[in-house]
Design an enzyme around this catalytic site. Structure first.
Site, PDB file in Angstrom:
ATOM      1  N   GLY A 131      -4.511  -4.578  -3.640  1.00 30.53           N
ATOM      2  CA  GLY A 131      -5.540  -3.572  -3.909  1.00 30.53           C
ATOM      3  C   GLY A 131      -4.809  -2.319  -4.341  1.00 30.53           C
ATOM      4  CG  HIS A 132      -2.040  -2.291  -6.882  1.00 33.43           C
ATOM      5  ND1 HIS A 132      -1.081  -2.782  -7.721  1.00 33.43           N
ATOM      6  CD2 HIS A 132      -1.757  -2.809  -5.657  1.00 33.43           C
ATOM      7  CE1 HIS A 132      -0.270  -3.578  -7.042  1.00 33.43           C
ATOM      8  NE2 HIS A 132      -0.666  -3.613  -5.788  1.00 33.43           N
TER       9      HIS A 132
ATOM     10  N   GLY B 104       1.452   2.949  -2.631  1.00 35.75           N
ATOM     11  CA  GLY B 104       0.999   3.816  -3.724  1.00 35.75           C
ATOM     12  C   GLY B 104       1.548   3.331  -5.062  1.00 35.75           C
ATOM     13  CE  LYS B 105       2.391  -2.571  -4.300  1.00 34.46           C
ATOM     14  NZ  LYS B 105       2.106  -2.210  -2.911  1.00 34.46           N
TER      15      LYS B 105
ATOM     16  CE  LYS C 180       0.451   9.985  -8.121  1.00 34.26           C
ATOM     17  NZ  LYS C 180       0.265  11.318  -7.613  1.00 34.26           N
TER      18      LYS C 180
ATOM     19  CD  GLN D 289       0.785  -9.023  -2.311  1.00 32.93           C
ATOM     20  OE1 GLN D 289       1.475  -9.661  -3.078  1.00 32.93           O
ATOM     21  NE2 GLN D 289      -0.492  -8.787  -2.547  1.00 32.93           N
TER      22      GLN D 289
ATOM     23  CG  ASP E 277      -1.845  -1.224   1.204  1.00 29.36           C
ATOM     24  OD1 ASP E 277      -2.265  -1.641   0.119  1.00 29.36           O
ATOM     25  OD2 ASP E 277      -2.091  -1.770   2.291  1.00 29.36           O
TER      26      ASP E 277
ATOM     27  CE  LYS F 281      -1.685   7.889   1.238  1.00 29.02           C
ATOM     28  NZ  LYS F 281      -2.582   6.770   1.547  1.00 29.02           N
TER      29      LYS F 281
ATOM     30  N   GLY G 246     -10.727  -3.316   3.689  1.00 30.75           N
ATOM     31  CA  GLY G 246     -11.304  -2.191   4.436  1.00 30.75           C
ATOM     32  C   GLY G 246     -10.783  -2.091   5.864  1.00 30.75           C
TER      33      GLY G 246
ATOM     34  CG  ASN H 167      -2.554 -11.082  -2.030  1.00 24.97           C
ATOM     35  OD1 ASN H 167      -2.514 -10.946  -3.258  1.00 24.97           O
ATOM     36  ND2 ASN H 167      -1.535 -11.575  -1.357  1.00 24.97           N
TER      37      ASN H 167
END
Ligand code: GDP
Ligand code: IMO
Ligand code: MG
Length: 425
Positions: free
Chosen positions: A40-41, A15-16, A18, A224, A13, A331, A302, A38
């Site tokens: 979530g991009h 930010g791969k 983007k 991941q 997570d 970020k 979530g 698994n």
């Protein structure tokens, strides 16, 4: 032509998605080499936000090929759902997607084993996304798995039944087996497997090598992060694939000498979702503020992401393992109103000695991070597009990271949109 690689340098997570989406126009293909749904991009295009779990993040660009390599594990139900959603917005997935015959299939009972294993572990659970990833890779390395190419075989159903029955016998050992509507799951599985036959399923190893030989450019998209790698992460609190640069060669069928640039994605602070060690984790209001400002809730499950300061020894380890040539820092805007901003520079061990290496037994021992404080910038940077336009303290933070990590910081992301990026040439 060579392959460039995007890998996460923390616990996922970063930010791969983007950064892959931003860089994609310079390439002819984006290829996923490991992991499964698994991941979530998240990709933000103007006012619309898309979360991809299995589809490579180049799918939104015209003429771009997207490849799912042999190192990936595929749930046909999730893949078809994603394809249907993309087709609904007029993306020509049939033209643009290539799937390796050698990618392994996630069966409904793999998800059931994942859940039974996690529930039976109680407090010791990994915090899996419960997508069946671990059990599918277990069958792969155990030489029992089903591959995408098998769906064309006359005896596919028979092979499926044999594996399913093995799974049902295996499940008897767990003290908790959740409720599971196997009939419906199976029906949906076979429906989607049939639908998948309409897409390009190939010997992708030949395709990608020919593609490179003809002068085309490929960007490999990691899922991941390095600390979740099965060999080099915080074992056993990891995923079941090689998330690092070395995984590219195995998962796409290209020689290691093909790899050129390795772009490591680093969030300006650290997050982790699921269980396991996290030296710089903050269980206080600063951690909560990072979670709120950074919207740190899992894109797949979530769940609340655990949050903390950036960790230099952890990042130096990841840079070493991956051979990172460039960093994309993401970020940074989330730190706008933090003062001071801290960076973890080393660890104090239980015997009071100090180290800047990640200990082998991080899972069993307590390490106390030693921090240095930098002044915050107390200013919104999300509209800034040049390095010289950044407030001095934000610039100093980047310079400090560059020096400690001994790696150029070539991209600085200051917002979720494609355009919210500073290129440091
Ligand atoms: P991935 O799994 O590495 O692709 O990352 P995720 O998509 O799971 O999580 C990153 C989240 O941060 C997503 O919601 C992105 O839209 C968002 N994001 C990416 N870059 C930035 C940034 O520079 N600033 C902010 N505020 N959000 C970002
Ligand atoms: P992206 O690609 C963050 C974590 C899970 C769990 C562990 C094992 O979006 O960065 P698994 O489902 O593989 O059995 O889970 O790994 N995990 C991730 N954490 N981002 C991800 O993907 C993740 N994929 C798995 O939370 O701790
Ligand atoms: Mg993610």
């Amino acid at each position: 032509m060579k392959i460039d690689v995007i890998v996460g340098l923390q616990w996922g997570d970063e930010g791969k998605g983007k950064i892959v989406d931003y860089l994609a126009p310079s390439y002819d293909m984006v290829a996923r080499f490991q992991g499964g749904p698994n991941a979530g991009h998240t990709i933000k295009i103007e006012d619309d936000q898309y979360v991809l779990h299995i589809m490579p993040s180049g799918i939104f660009h015209d003429k771009m090929l997207n490849l799912i390599g042999s190192g990936v594990v595929i749930d046909p139900v999730i893949l078809m759902k994603e394809i249907t959603q993309l087709e609904a917005i007029n993306i020509n997935v049939r033209e643009k997607l290539l799937i390796s015959k050698k990618a392994h299939l996630i069966l409904p009972t793999h998800k059931l084993i994942d859940a039974a294993s996690e529930f039976s572990k109680g407090k010791k659970k990994i915090g899996s996304t419960l997508k069946g990833i671990g059990p599918t890779y277990m069958d792969k390395t155990g030489r029992n798995g089903l591959r995408v190419g098998d769906i064309f075989l006359d005896n596919f159903k028979e092979k499926y039944q044999i594996l399913k029955e093995k799974h049902l016998r295996f499940l008897k050992q767990f003290n908790i087996v959740p409720e599971f509507d196997i009939e419906n799951e199976e029906k949906s599985f076979f429906e989607k497997v049939n639908m998948l036959k309409r897409y390009k399923i190939l010997n992708t190893e030949y395709f990608i090598n020919d593609f490179l030989n003809s002068g085309k450019r490929v960007l490999a998209e990691g899922a991941q992060g390095t600390m979740l790698d099965i060999n080099h992460g915080t074992y056993p609190f990891v995923t079941s694939s090689n998330t690092i640069t070395a995984g590219v060669s195995v998962g796409l069928g290209v020689a290691p000498s093909r790899i050129d640039k390795v772009i490591g994605i680093v969030k300006a602070y650290t997050t982790r979702v699921g269980s396991g060690p996290f030296p710089t984790e903050l269980n206080d209001e600063t951690g909560e503020k990072l979670r709120q400002k950074g919207h740190e809730f899992g894109a797949t499950t979530g769940r609340k992401r655990r949050c903390g300061w950036i960790d230099i020894p952890q990042l130096r380890y990841s840079i070493m393992i991956n051979g990172v040539t460039d960093i994309a820092l993401t970020k940074l805007d989330v730190l706008n109103n933090f003062d001071p901003v801290k960076i973890g520079v080393s660890y104090r061990l239980e015997d009071n000695t100090e180290t800047n290496q990640l200990p082998y037994d991080l899972v069993n021992i307590k390490v106390e991070p030693i921090y240095e404080e930098l002044q915050g910038w107390n200013q919104d940077i999300s509209n800034i597009r040049t390095l010289s336009g950044l407030p001095e303290n934000a610039f100093s933070y980047i310079e400090r990271l560059k020096n400690d990590l001994k790696t150029p910081i070539s991209f600085i992301s200051v917002g979720p949109e494609r355009s919210a990026l500073i290129i440091n040439e």
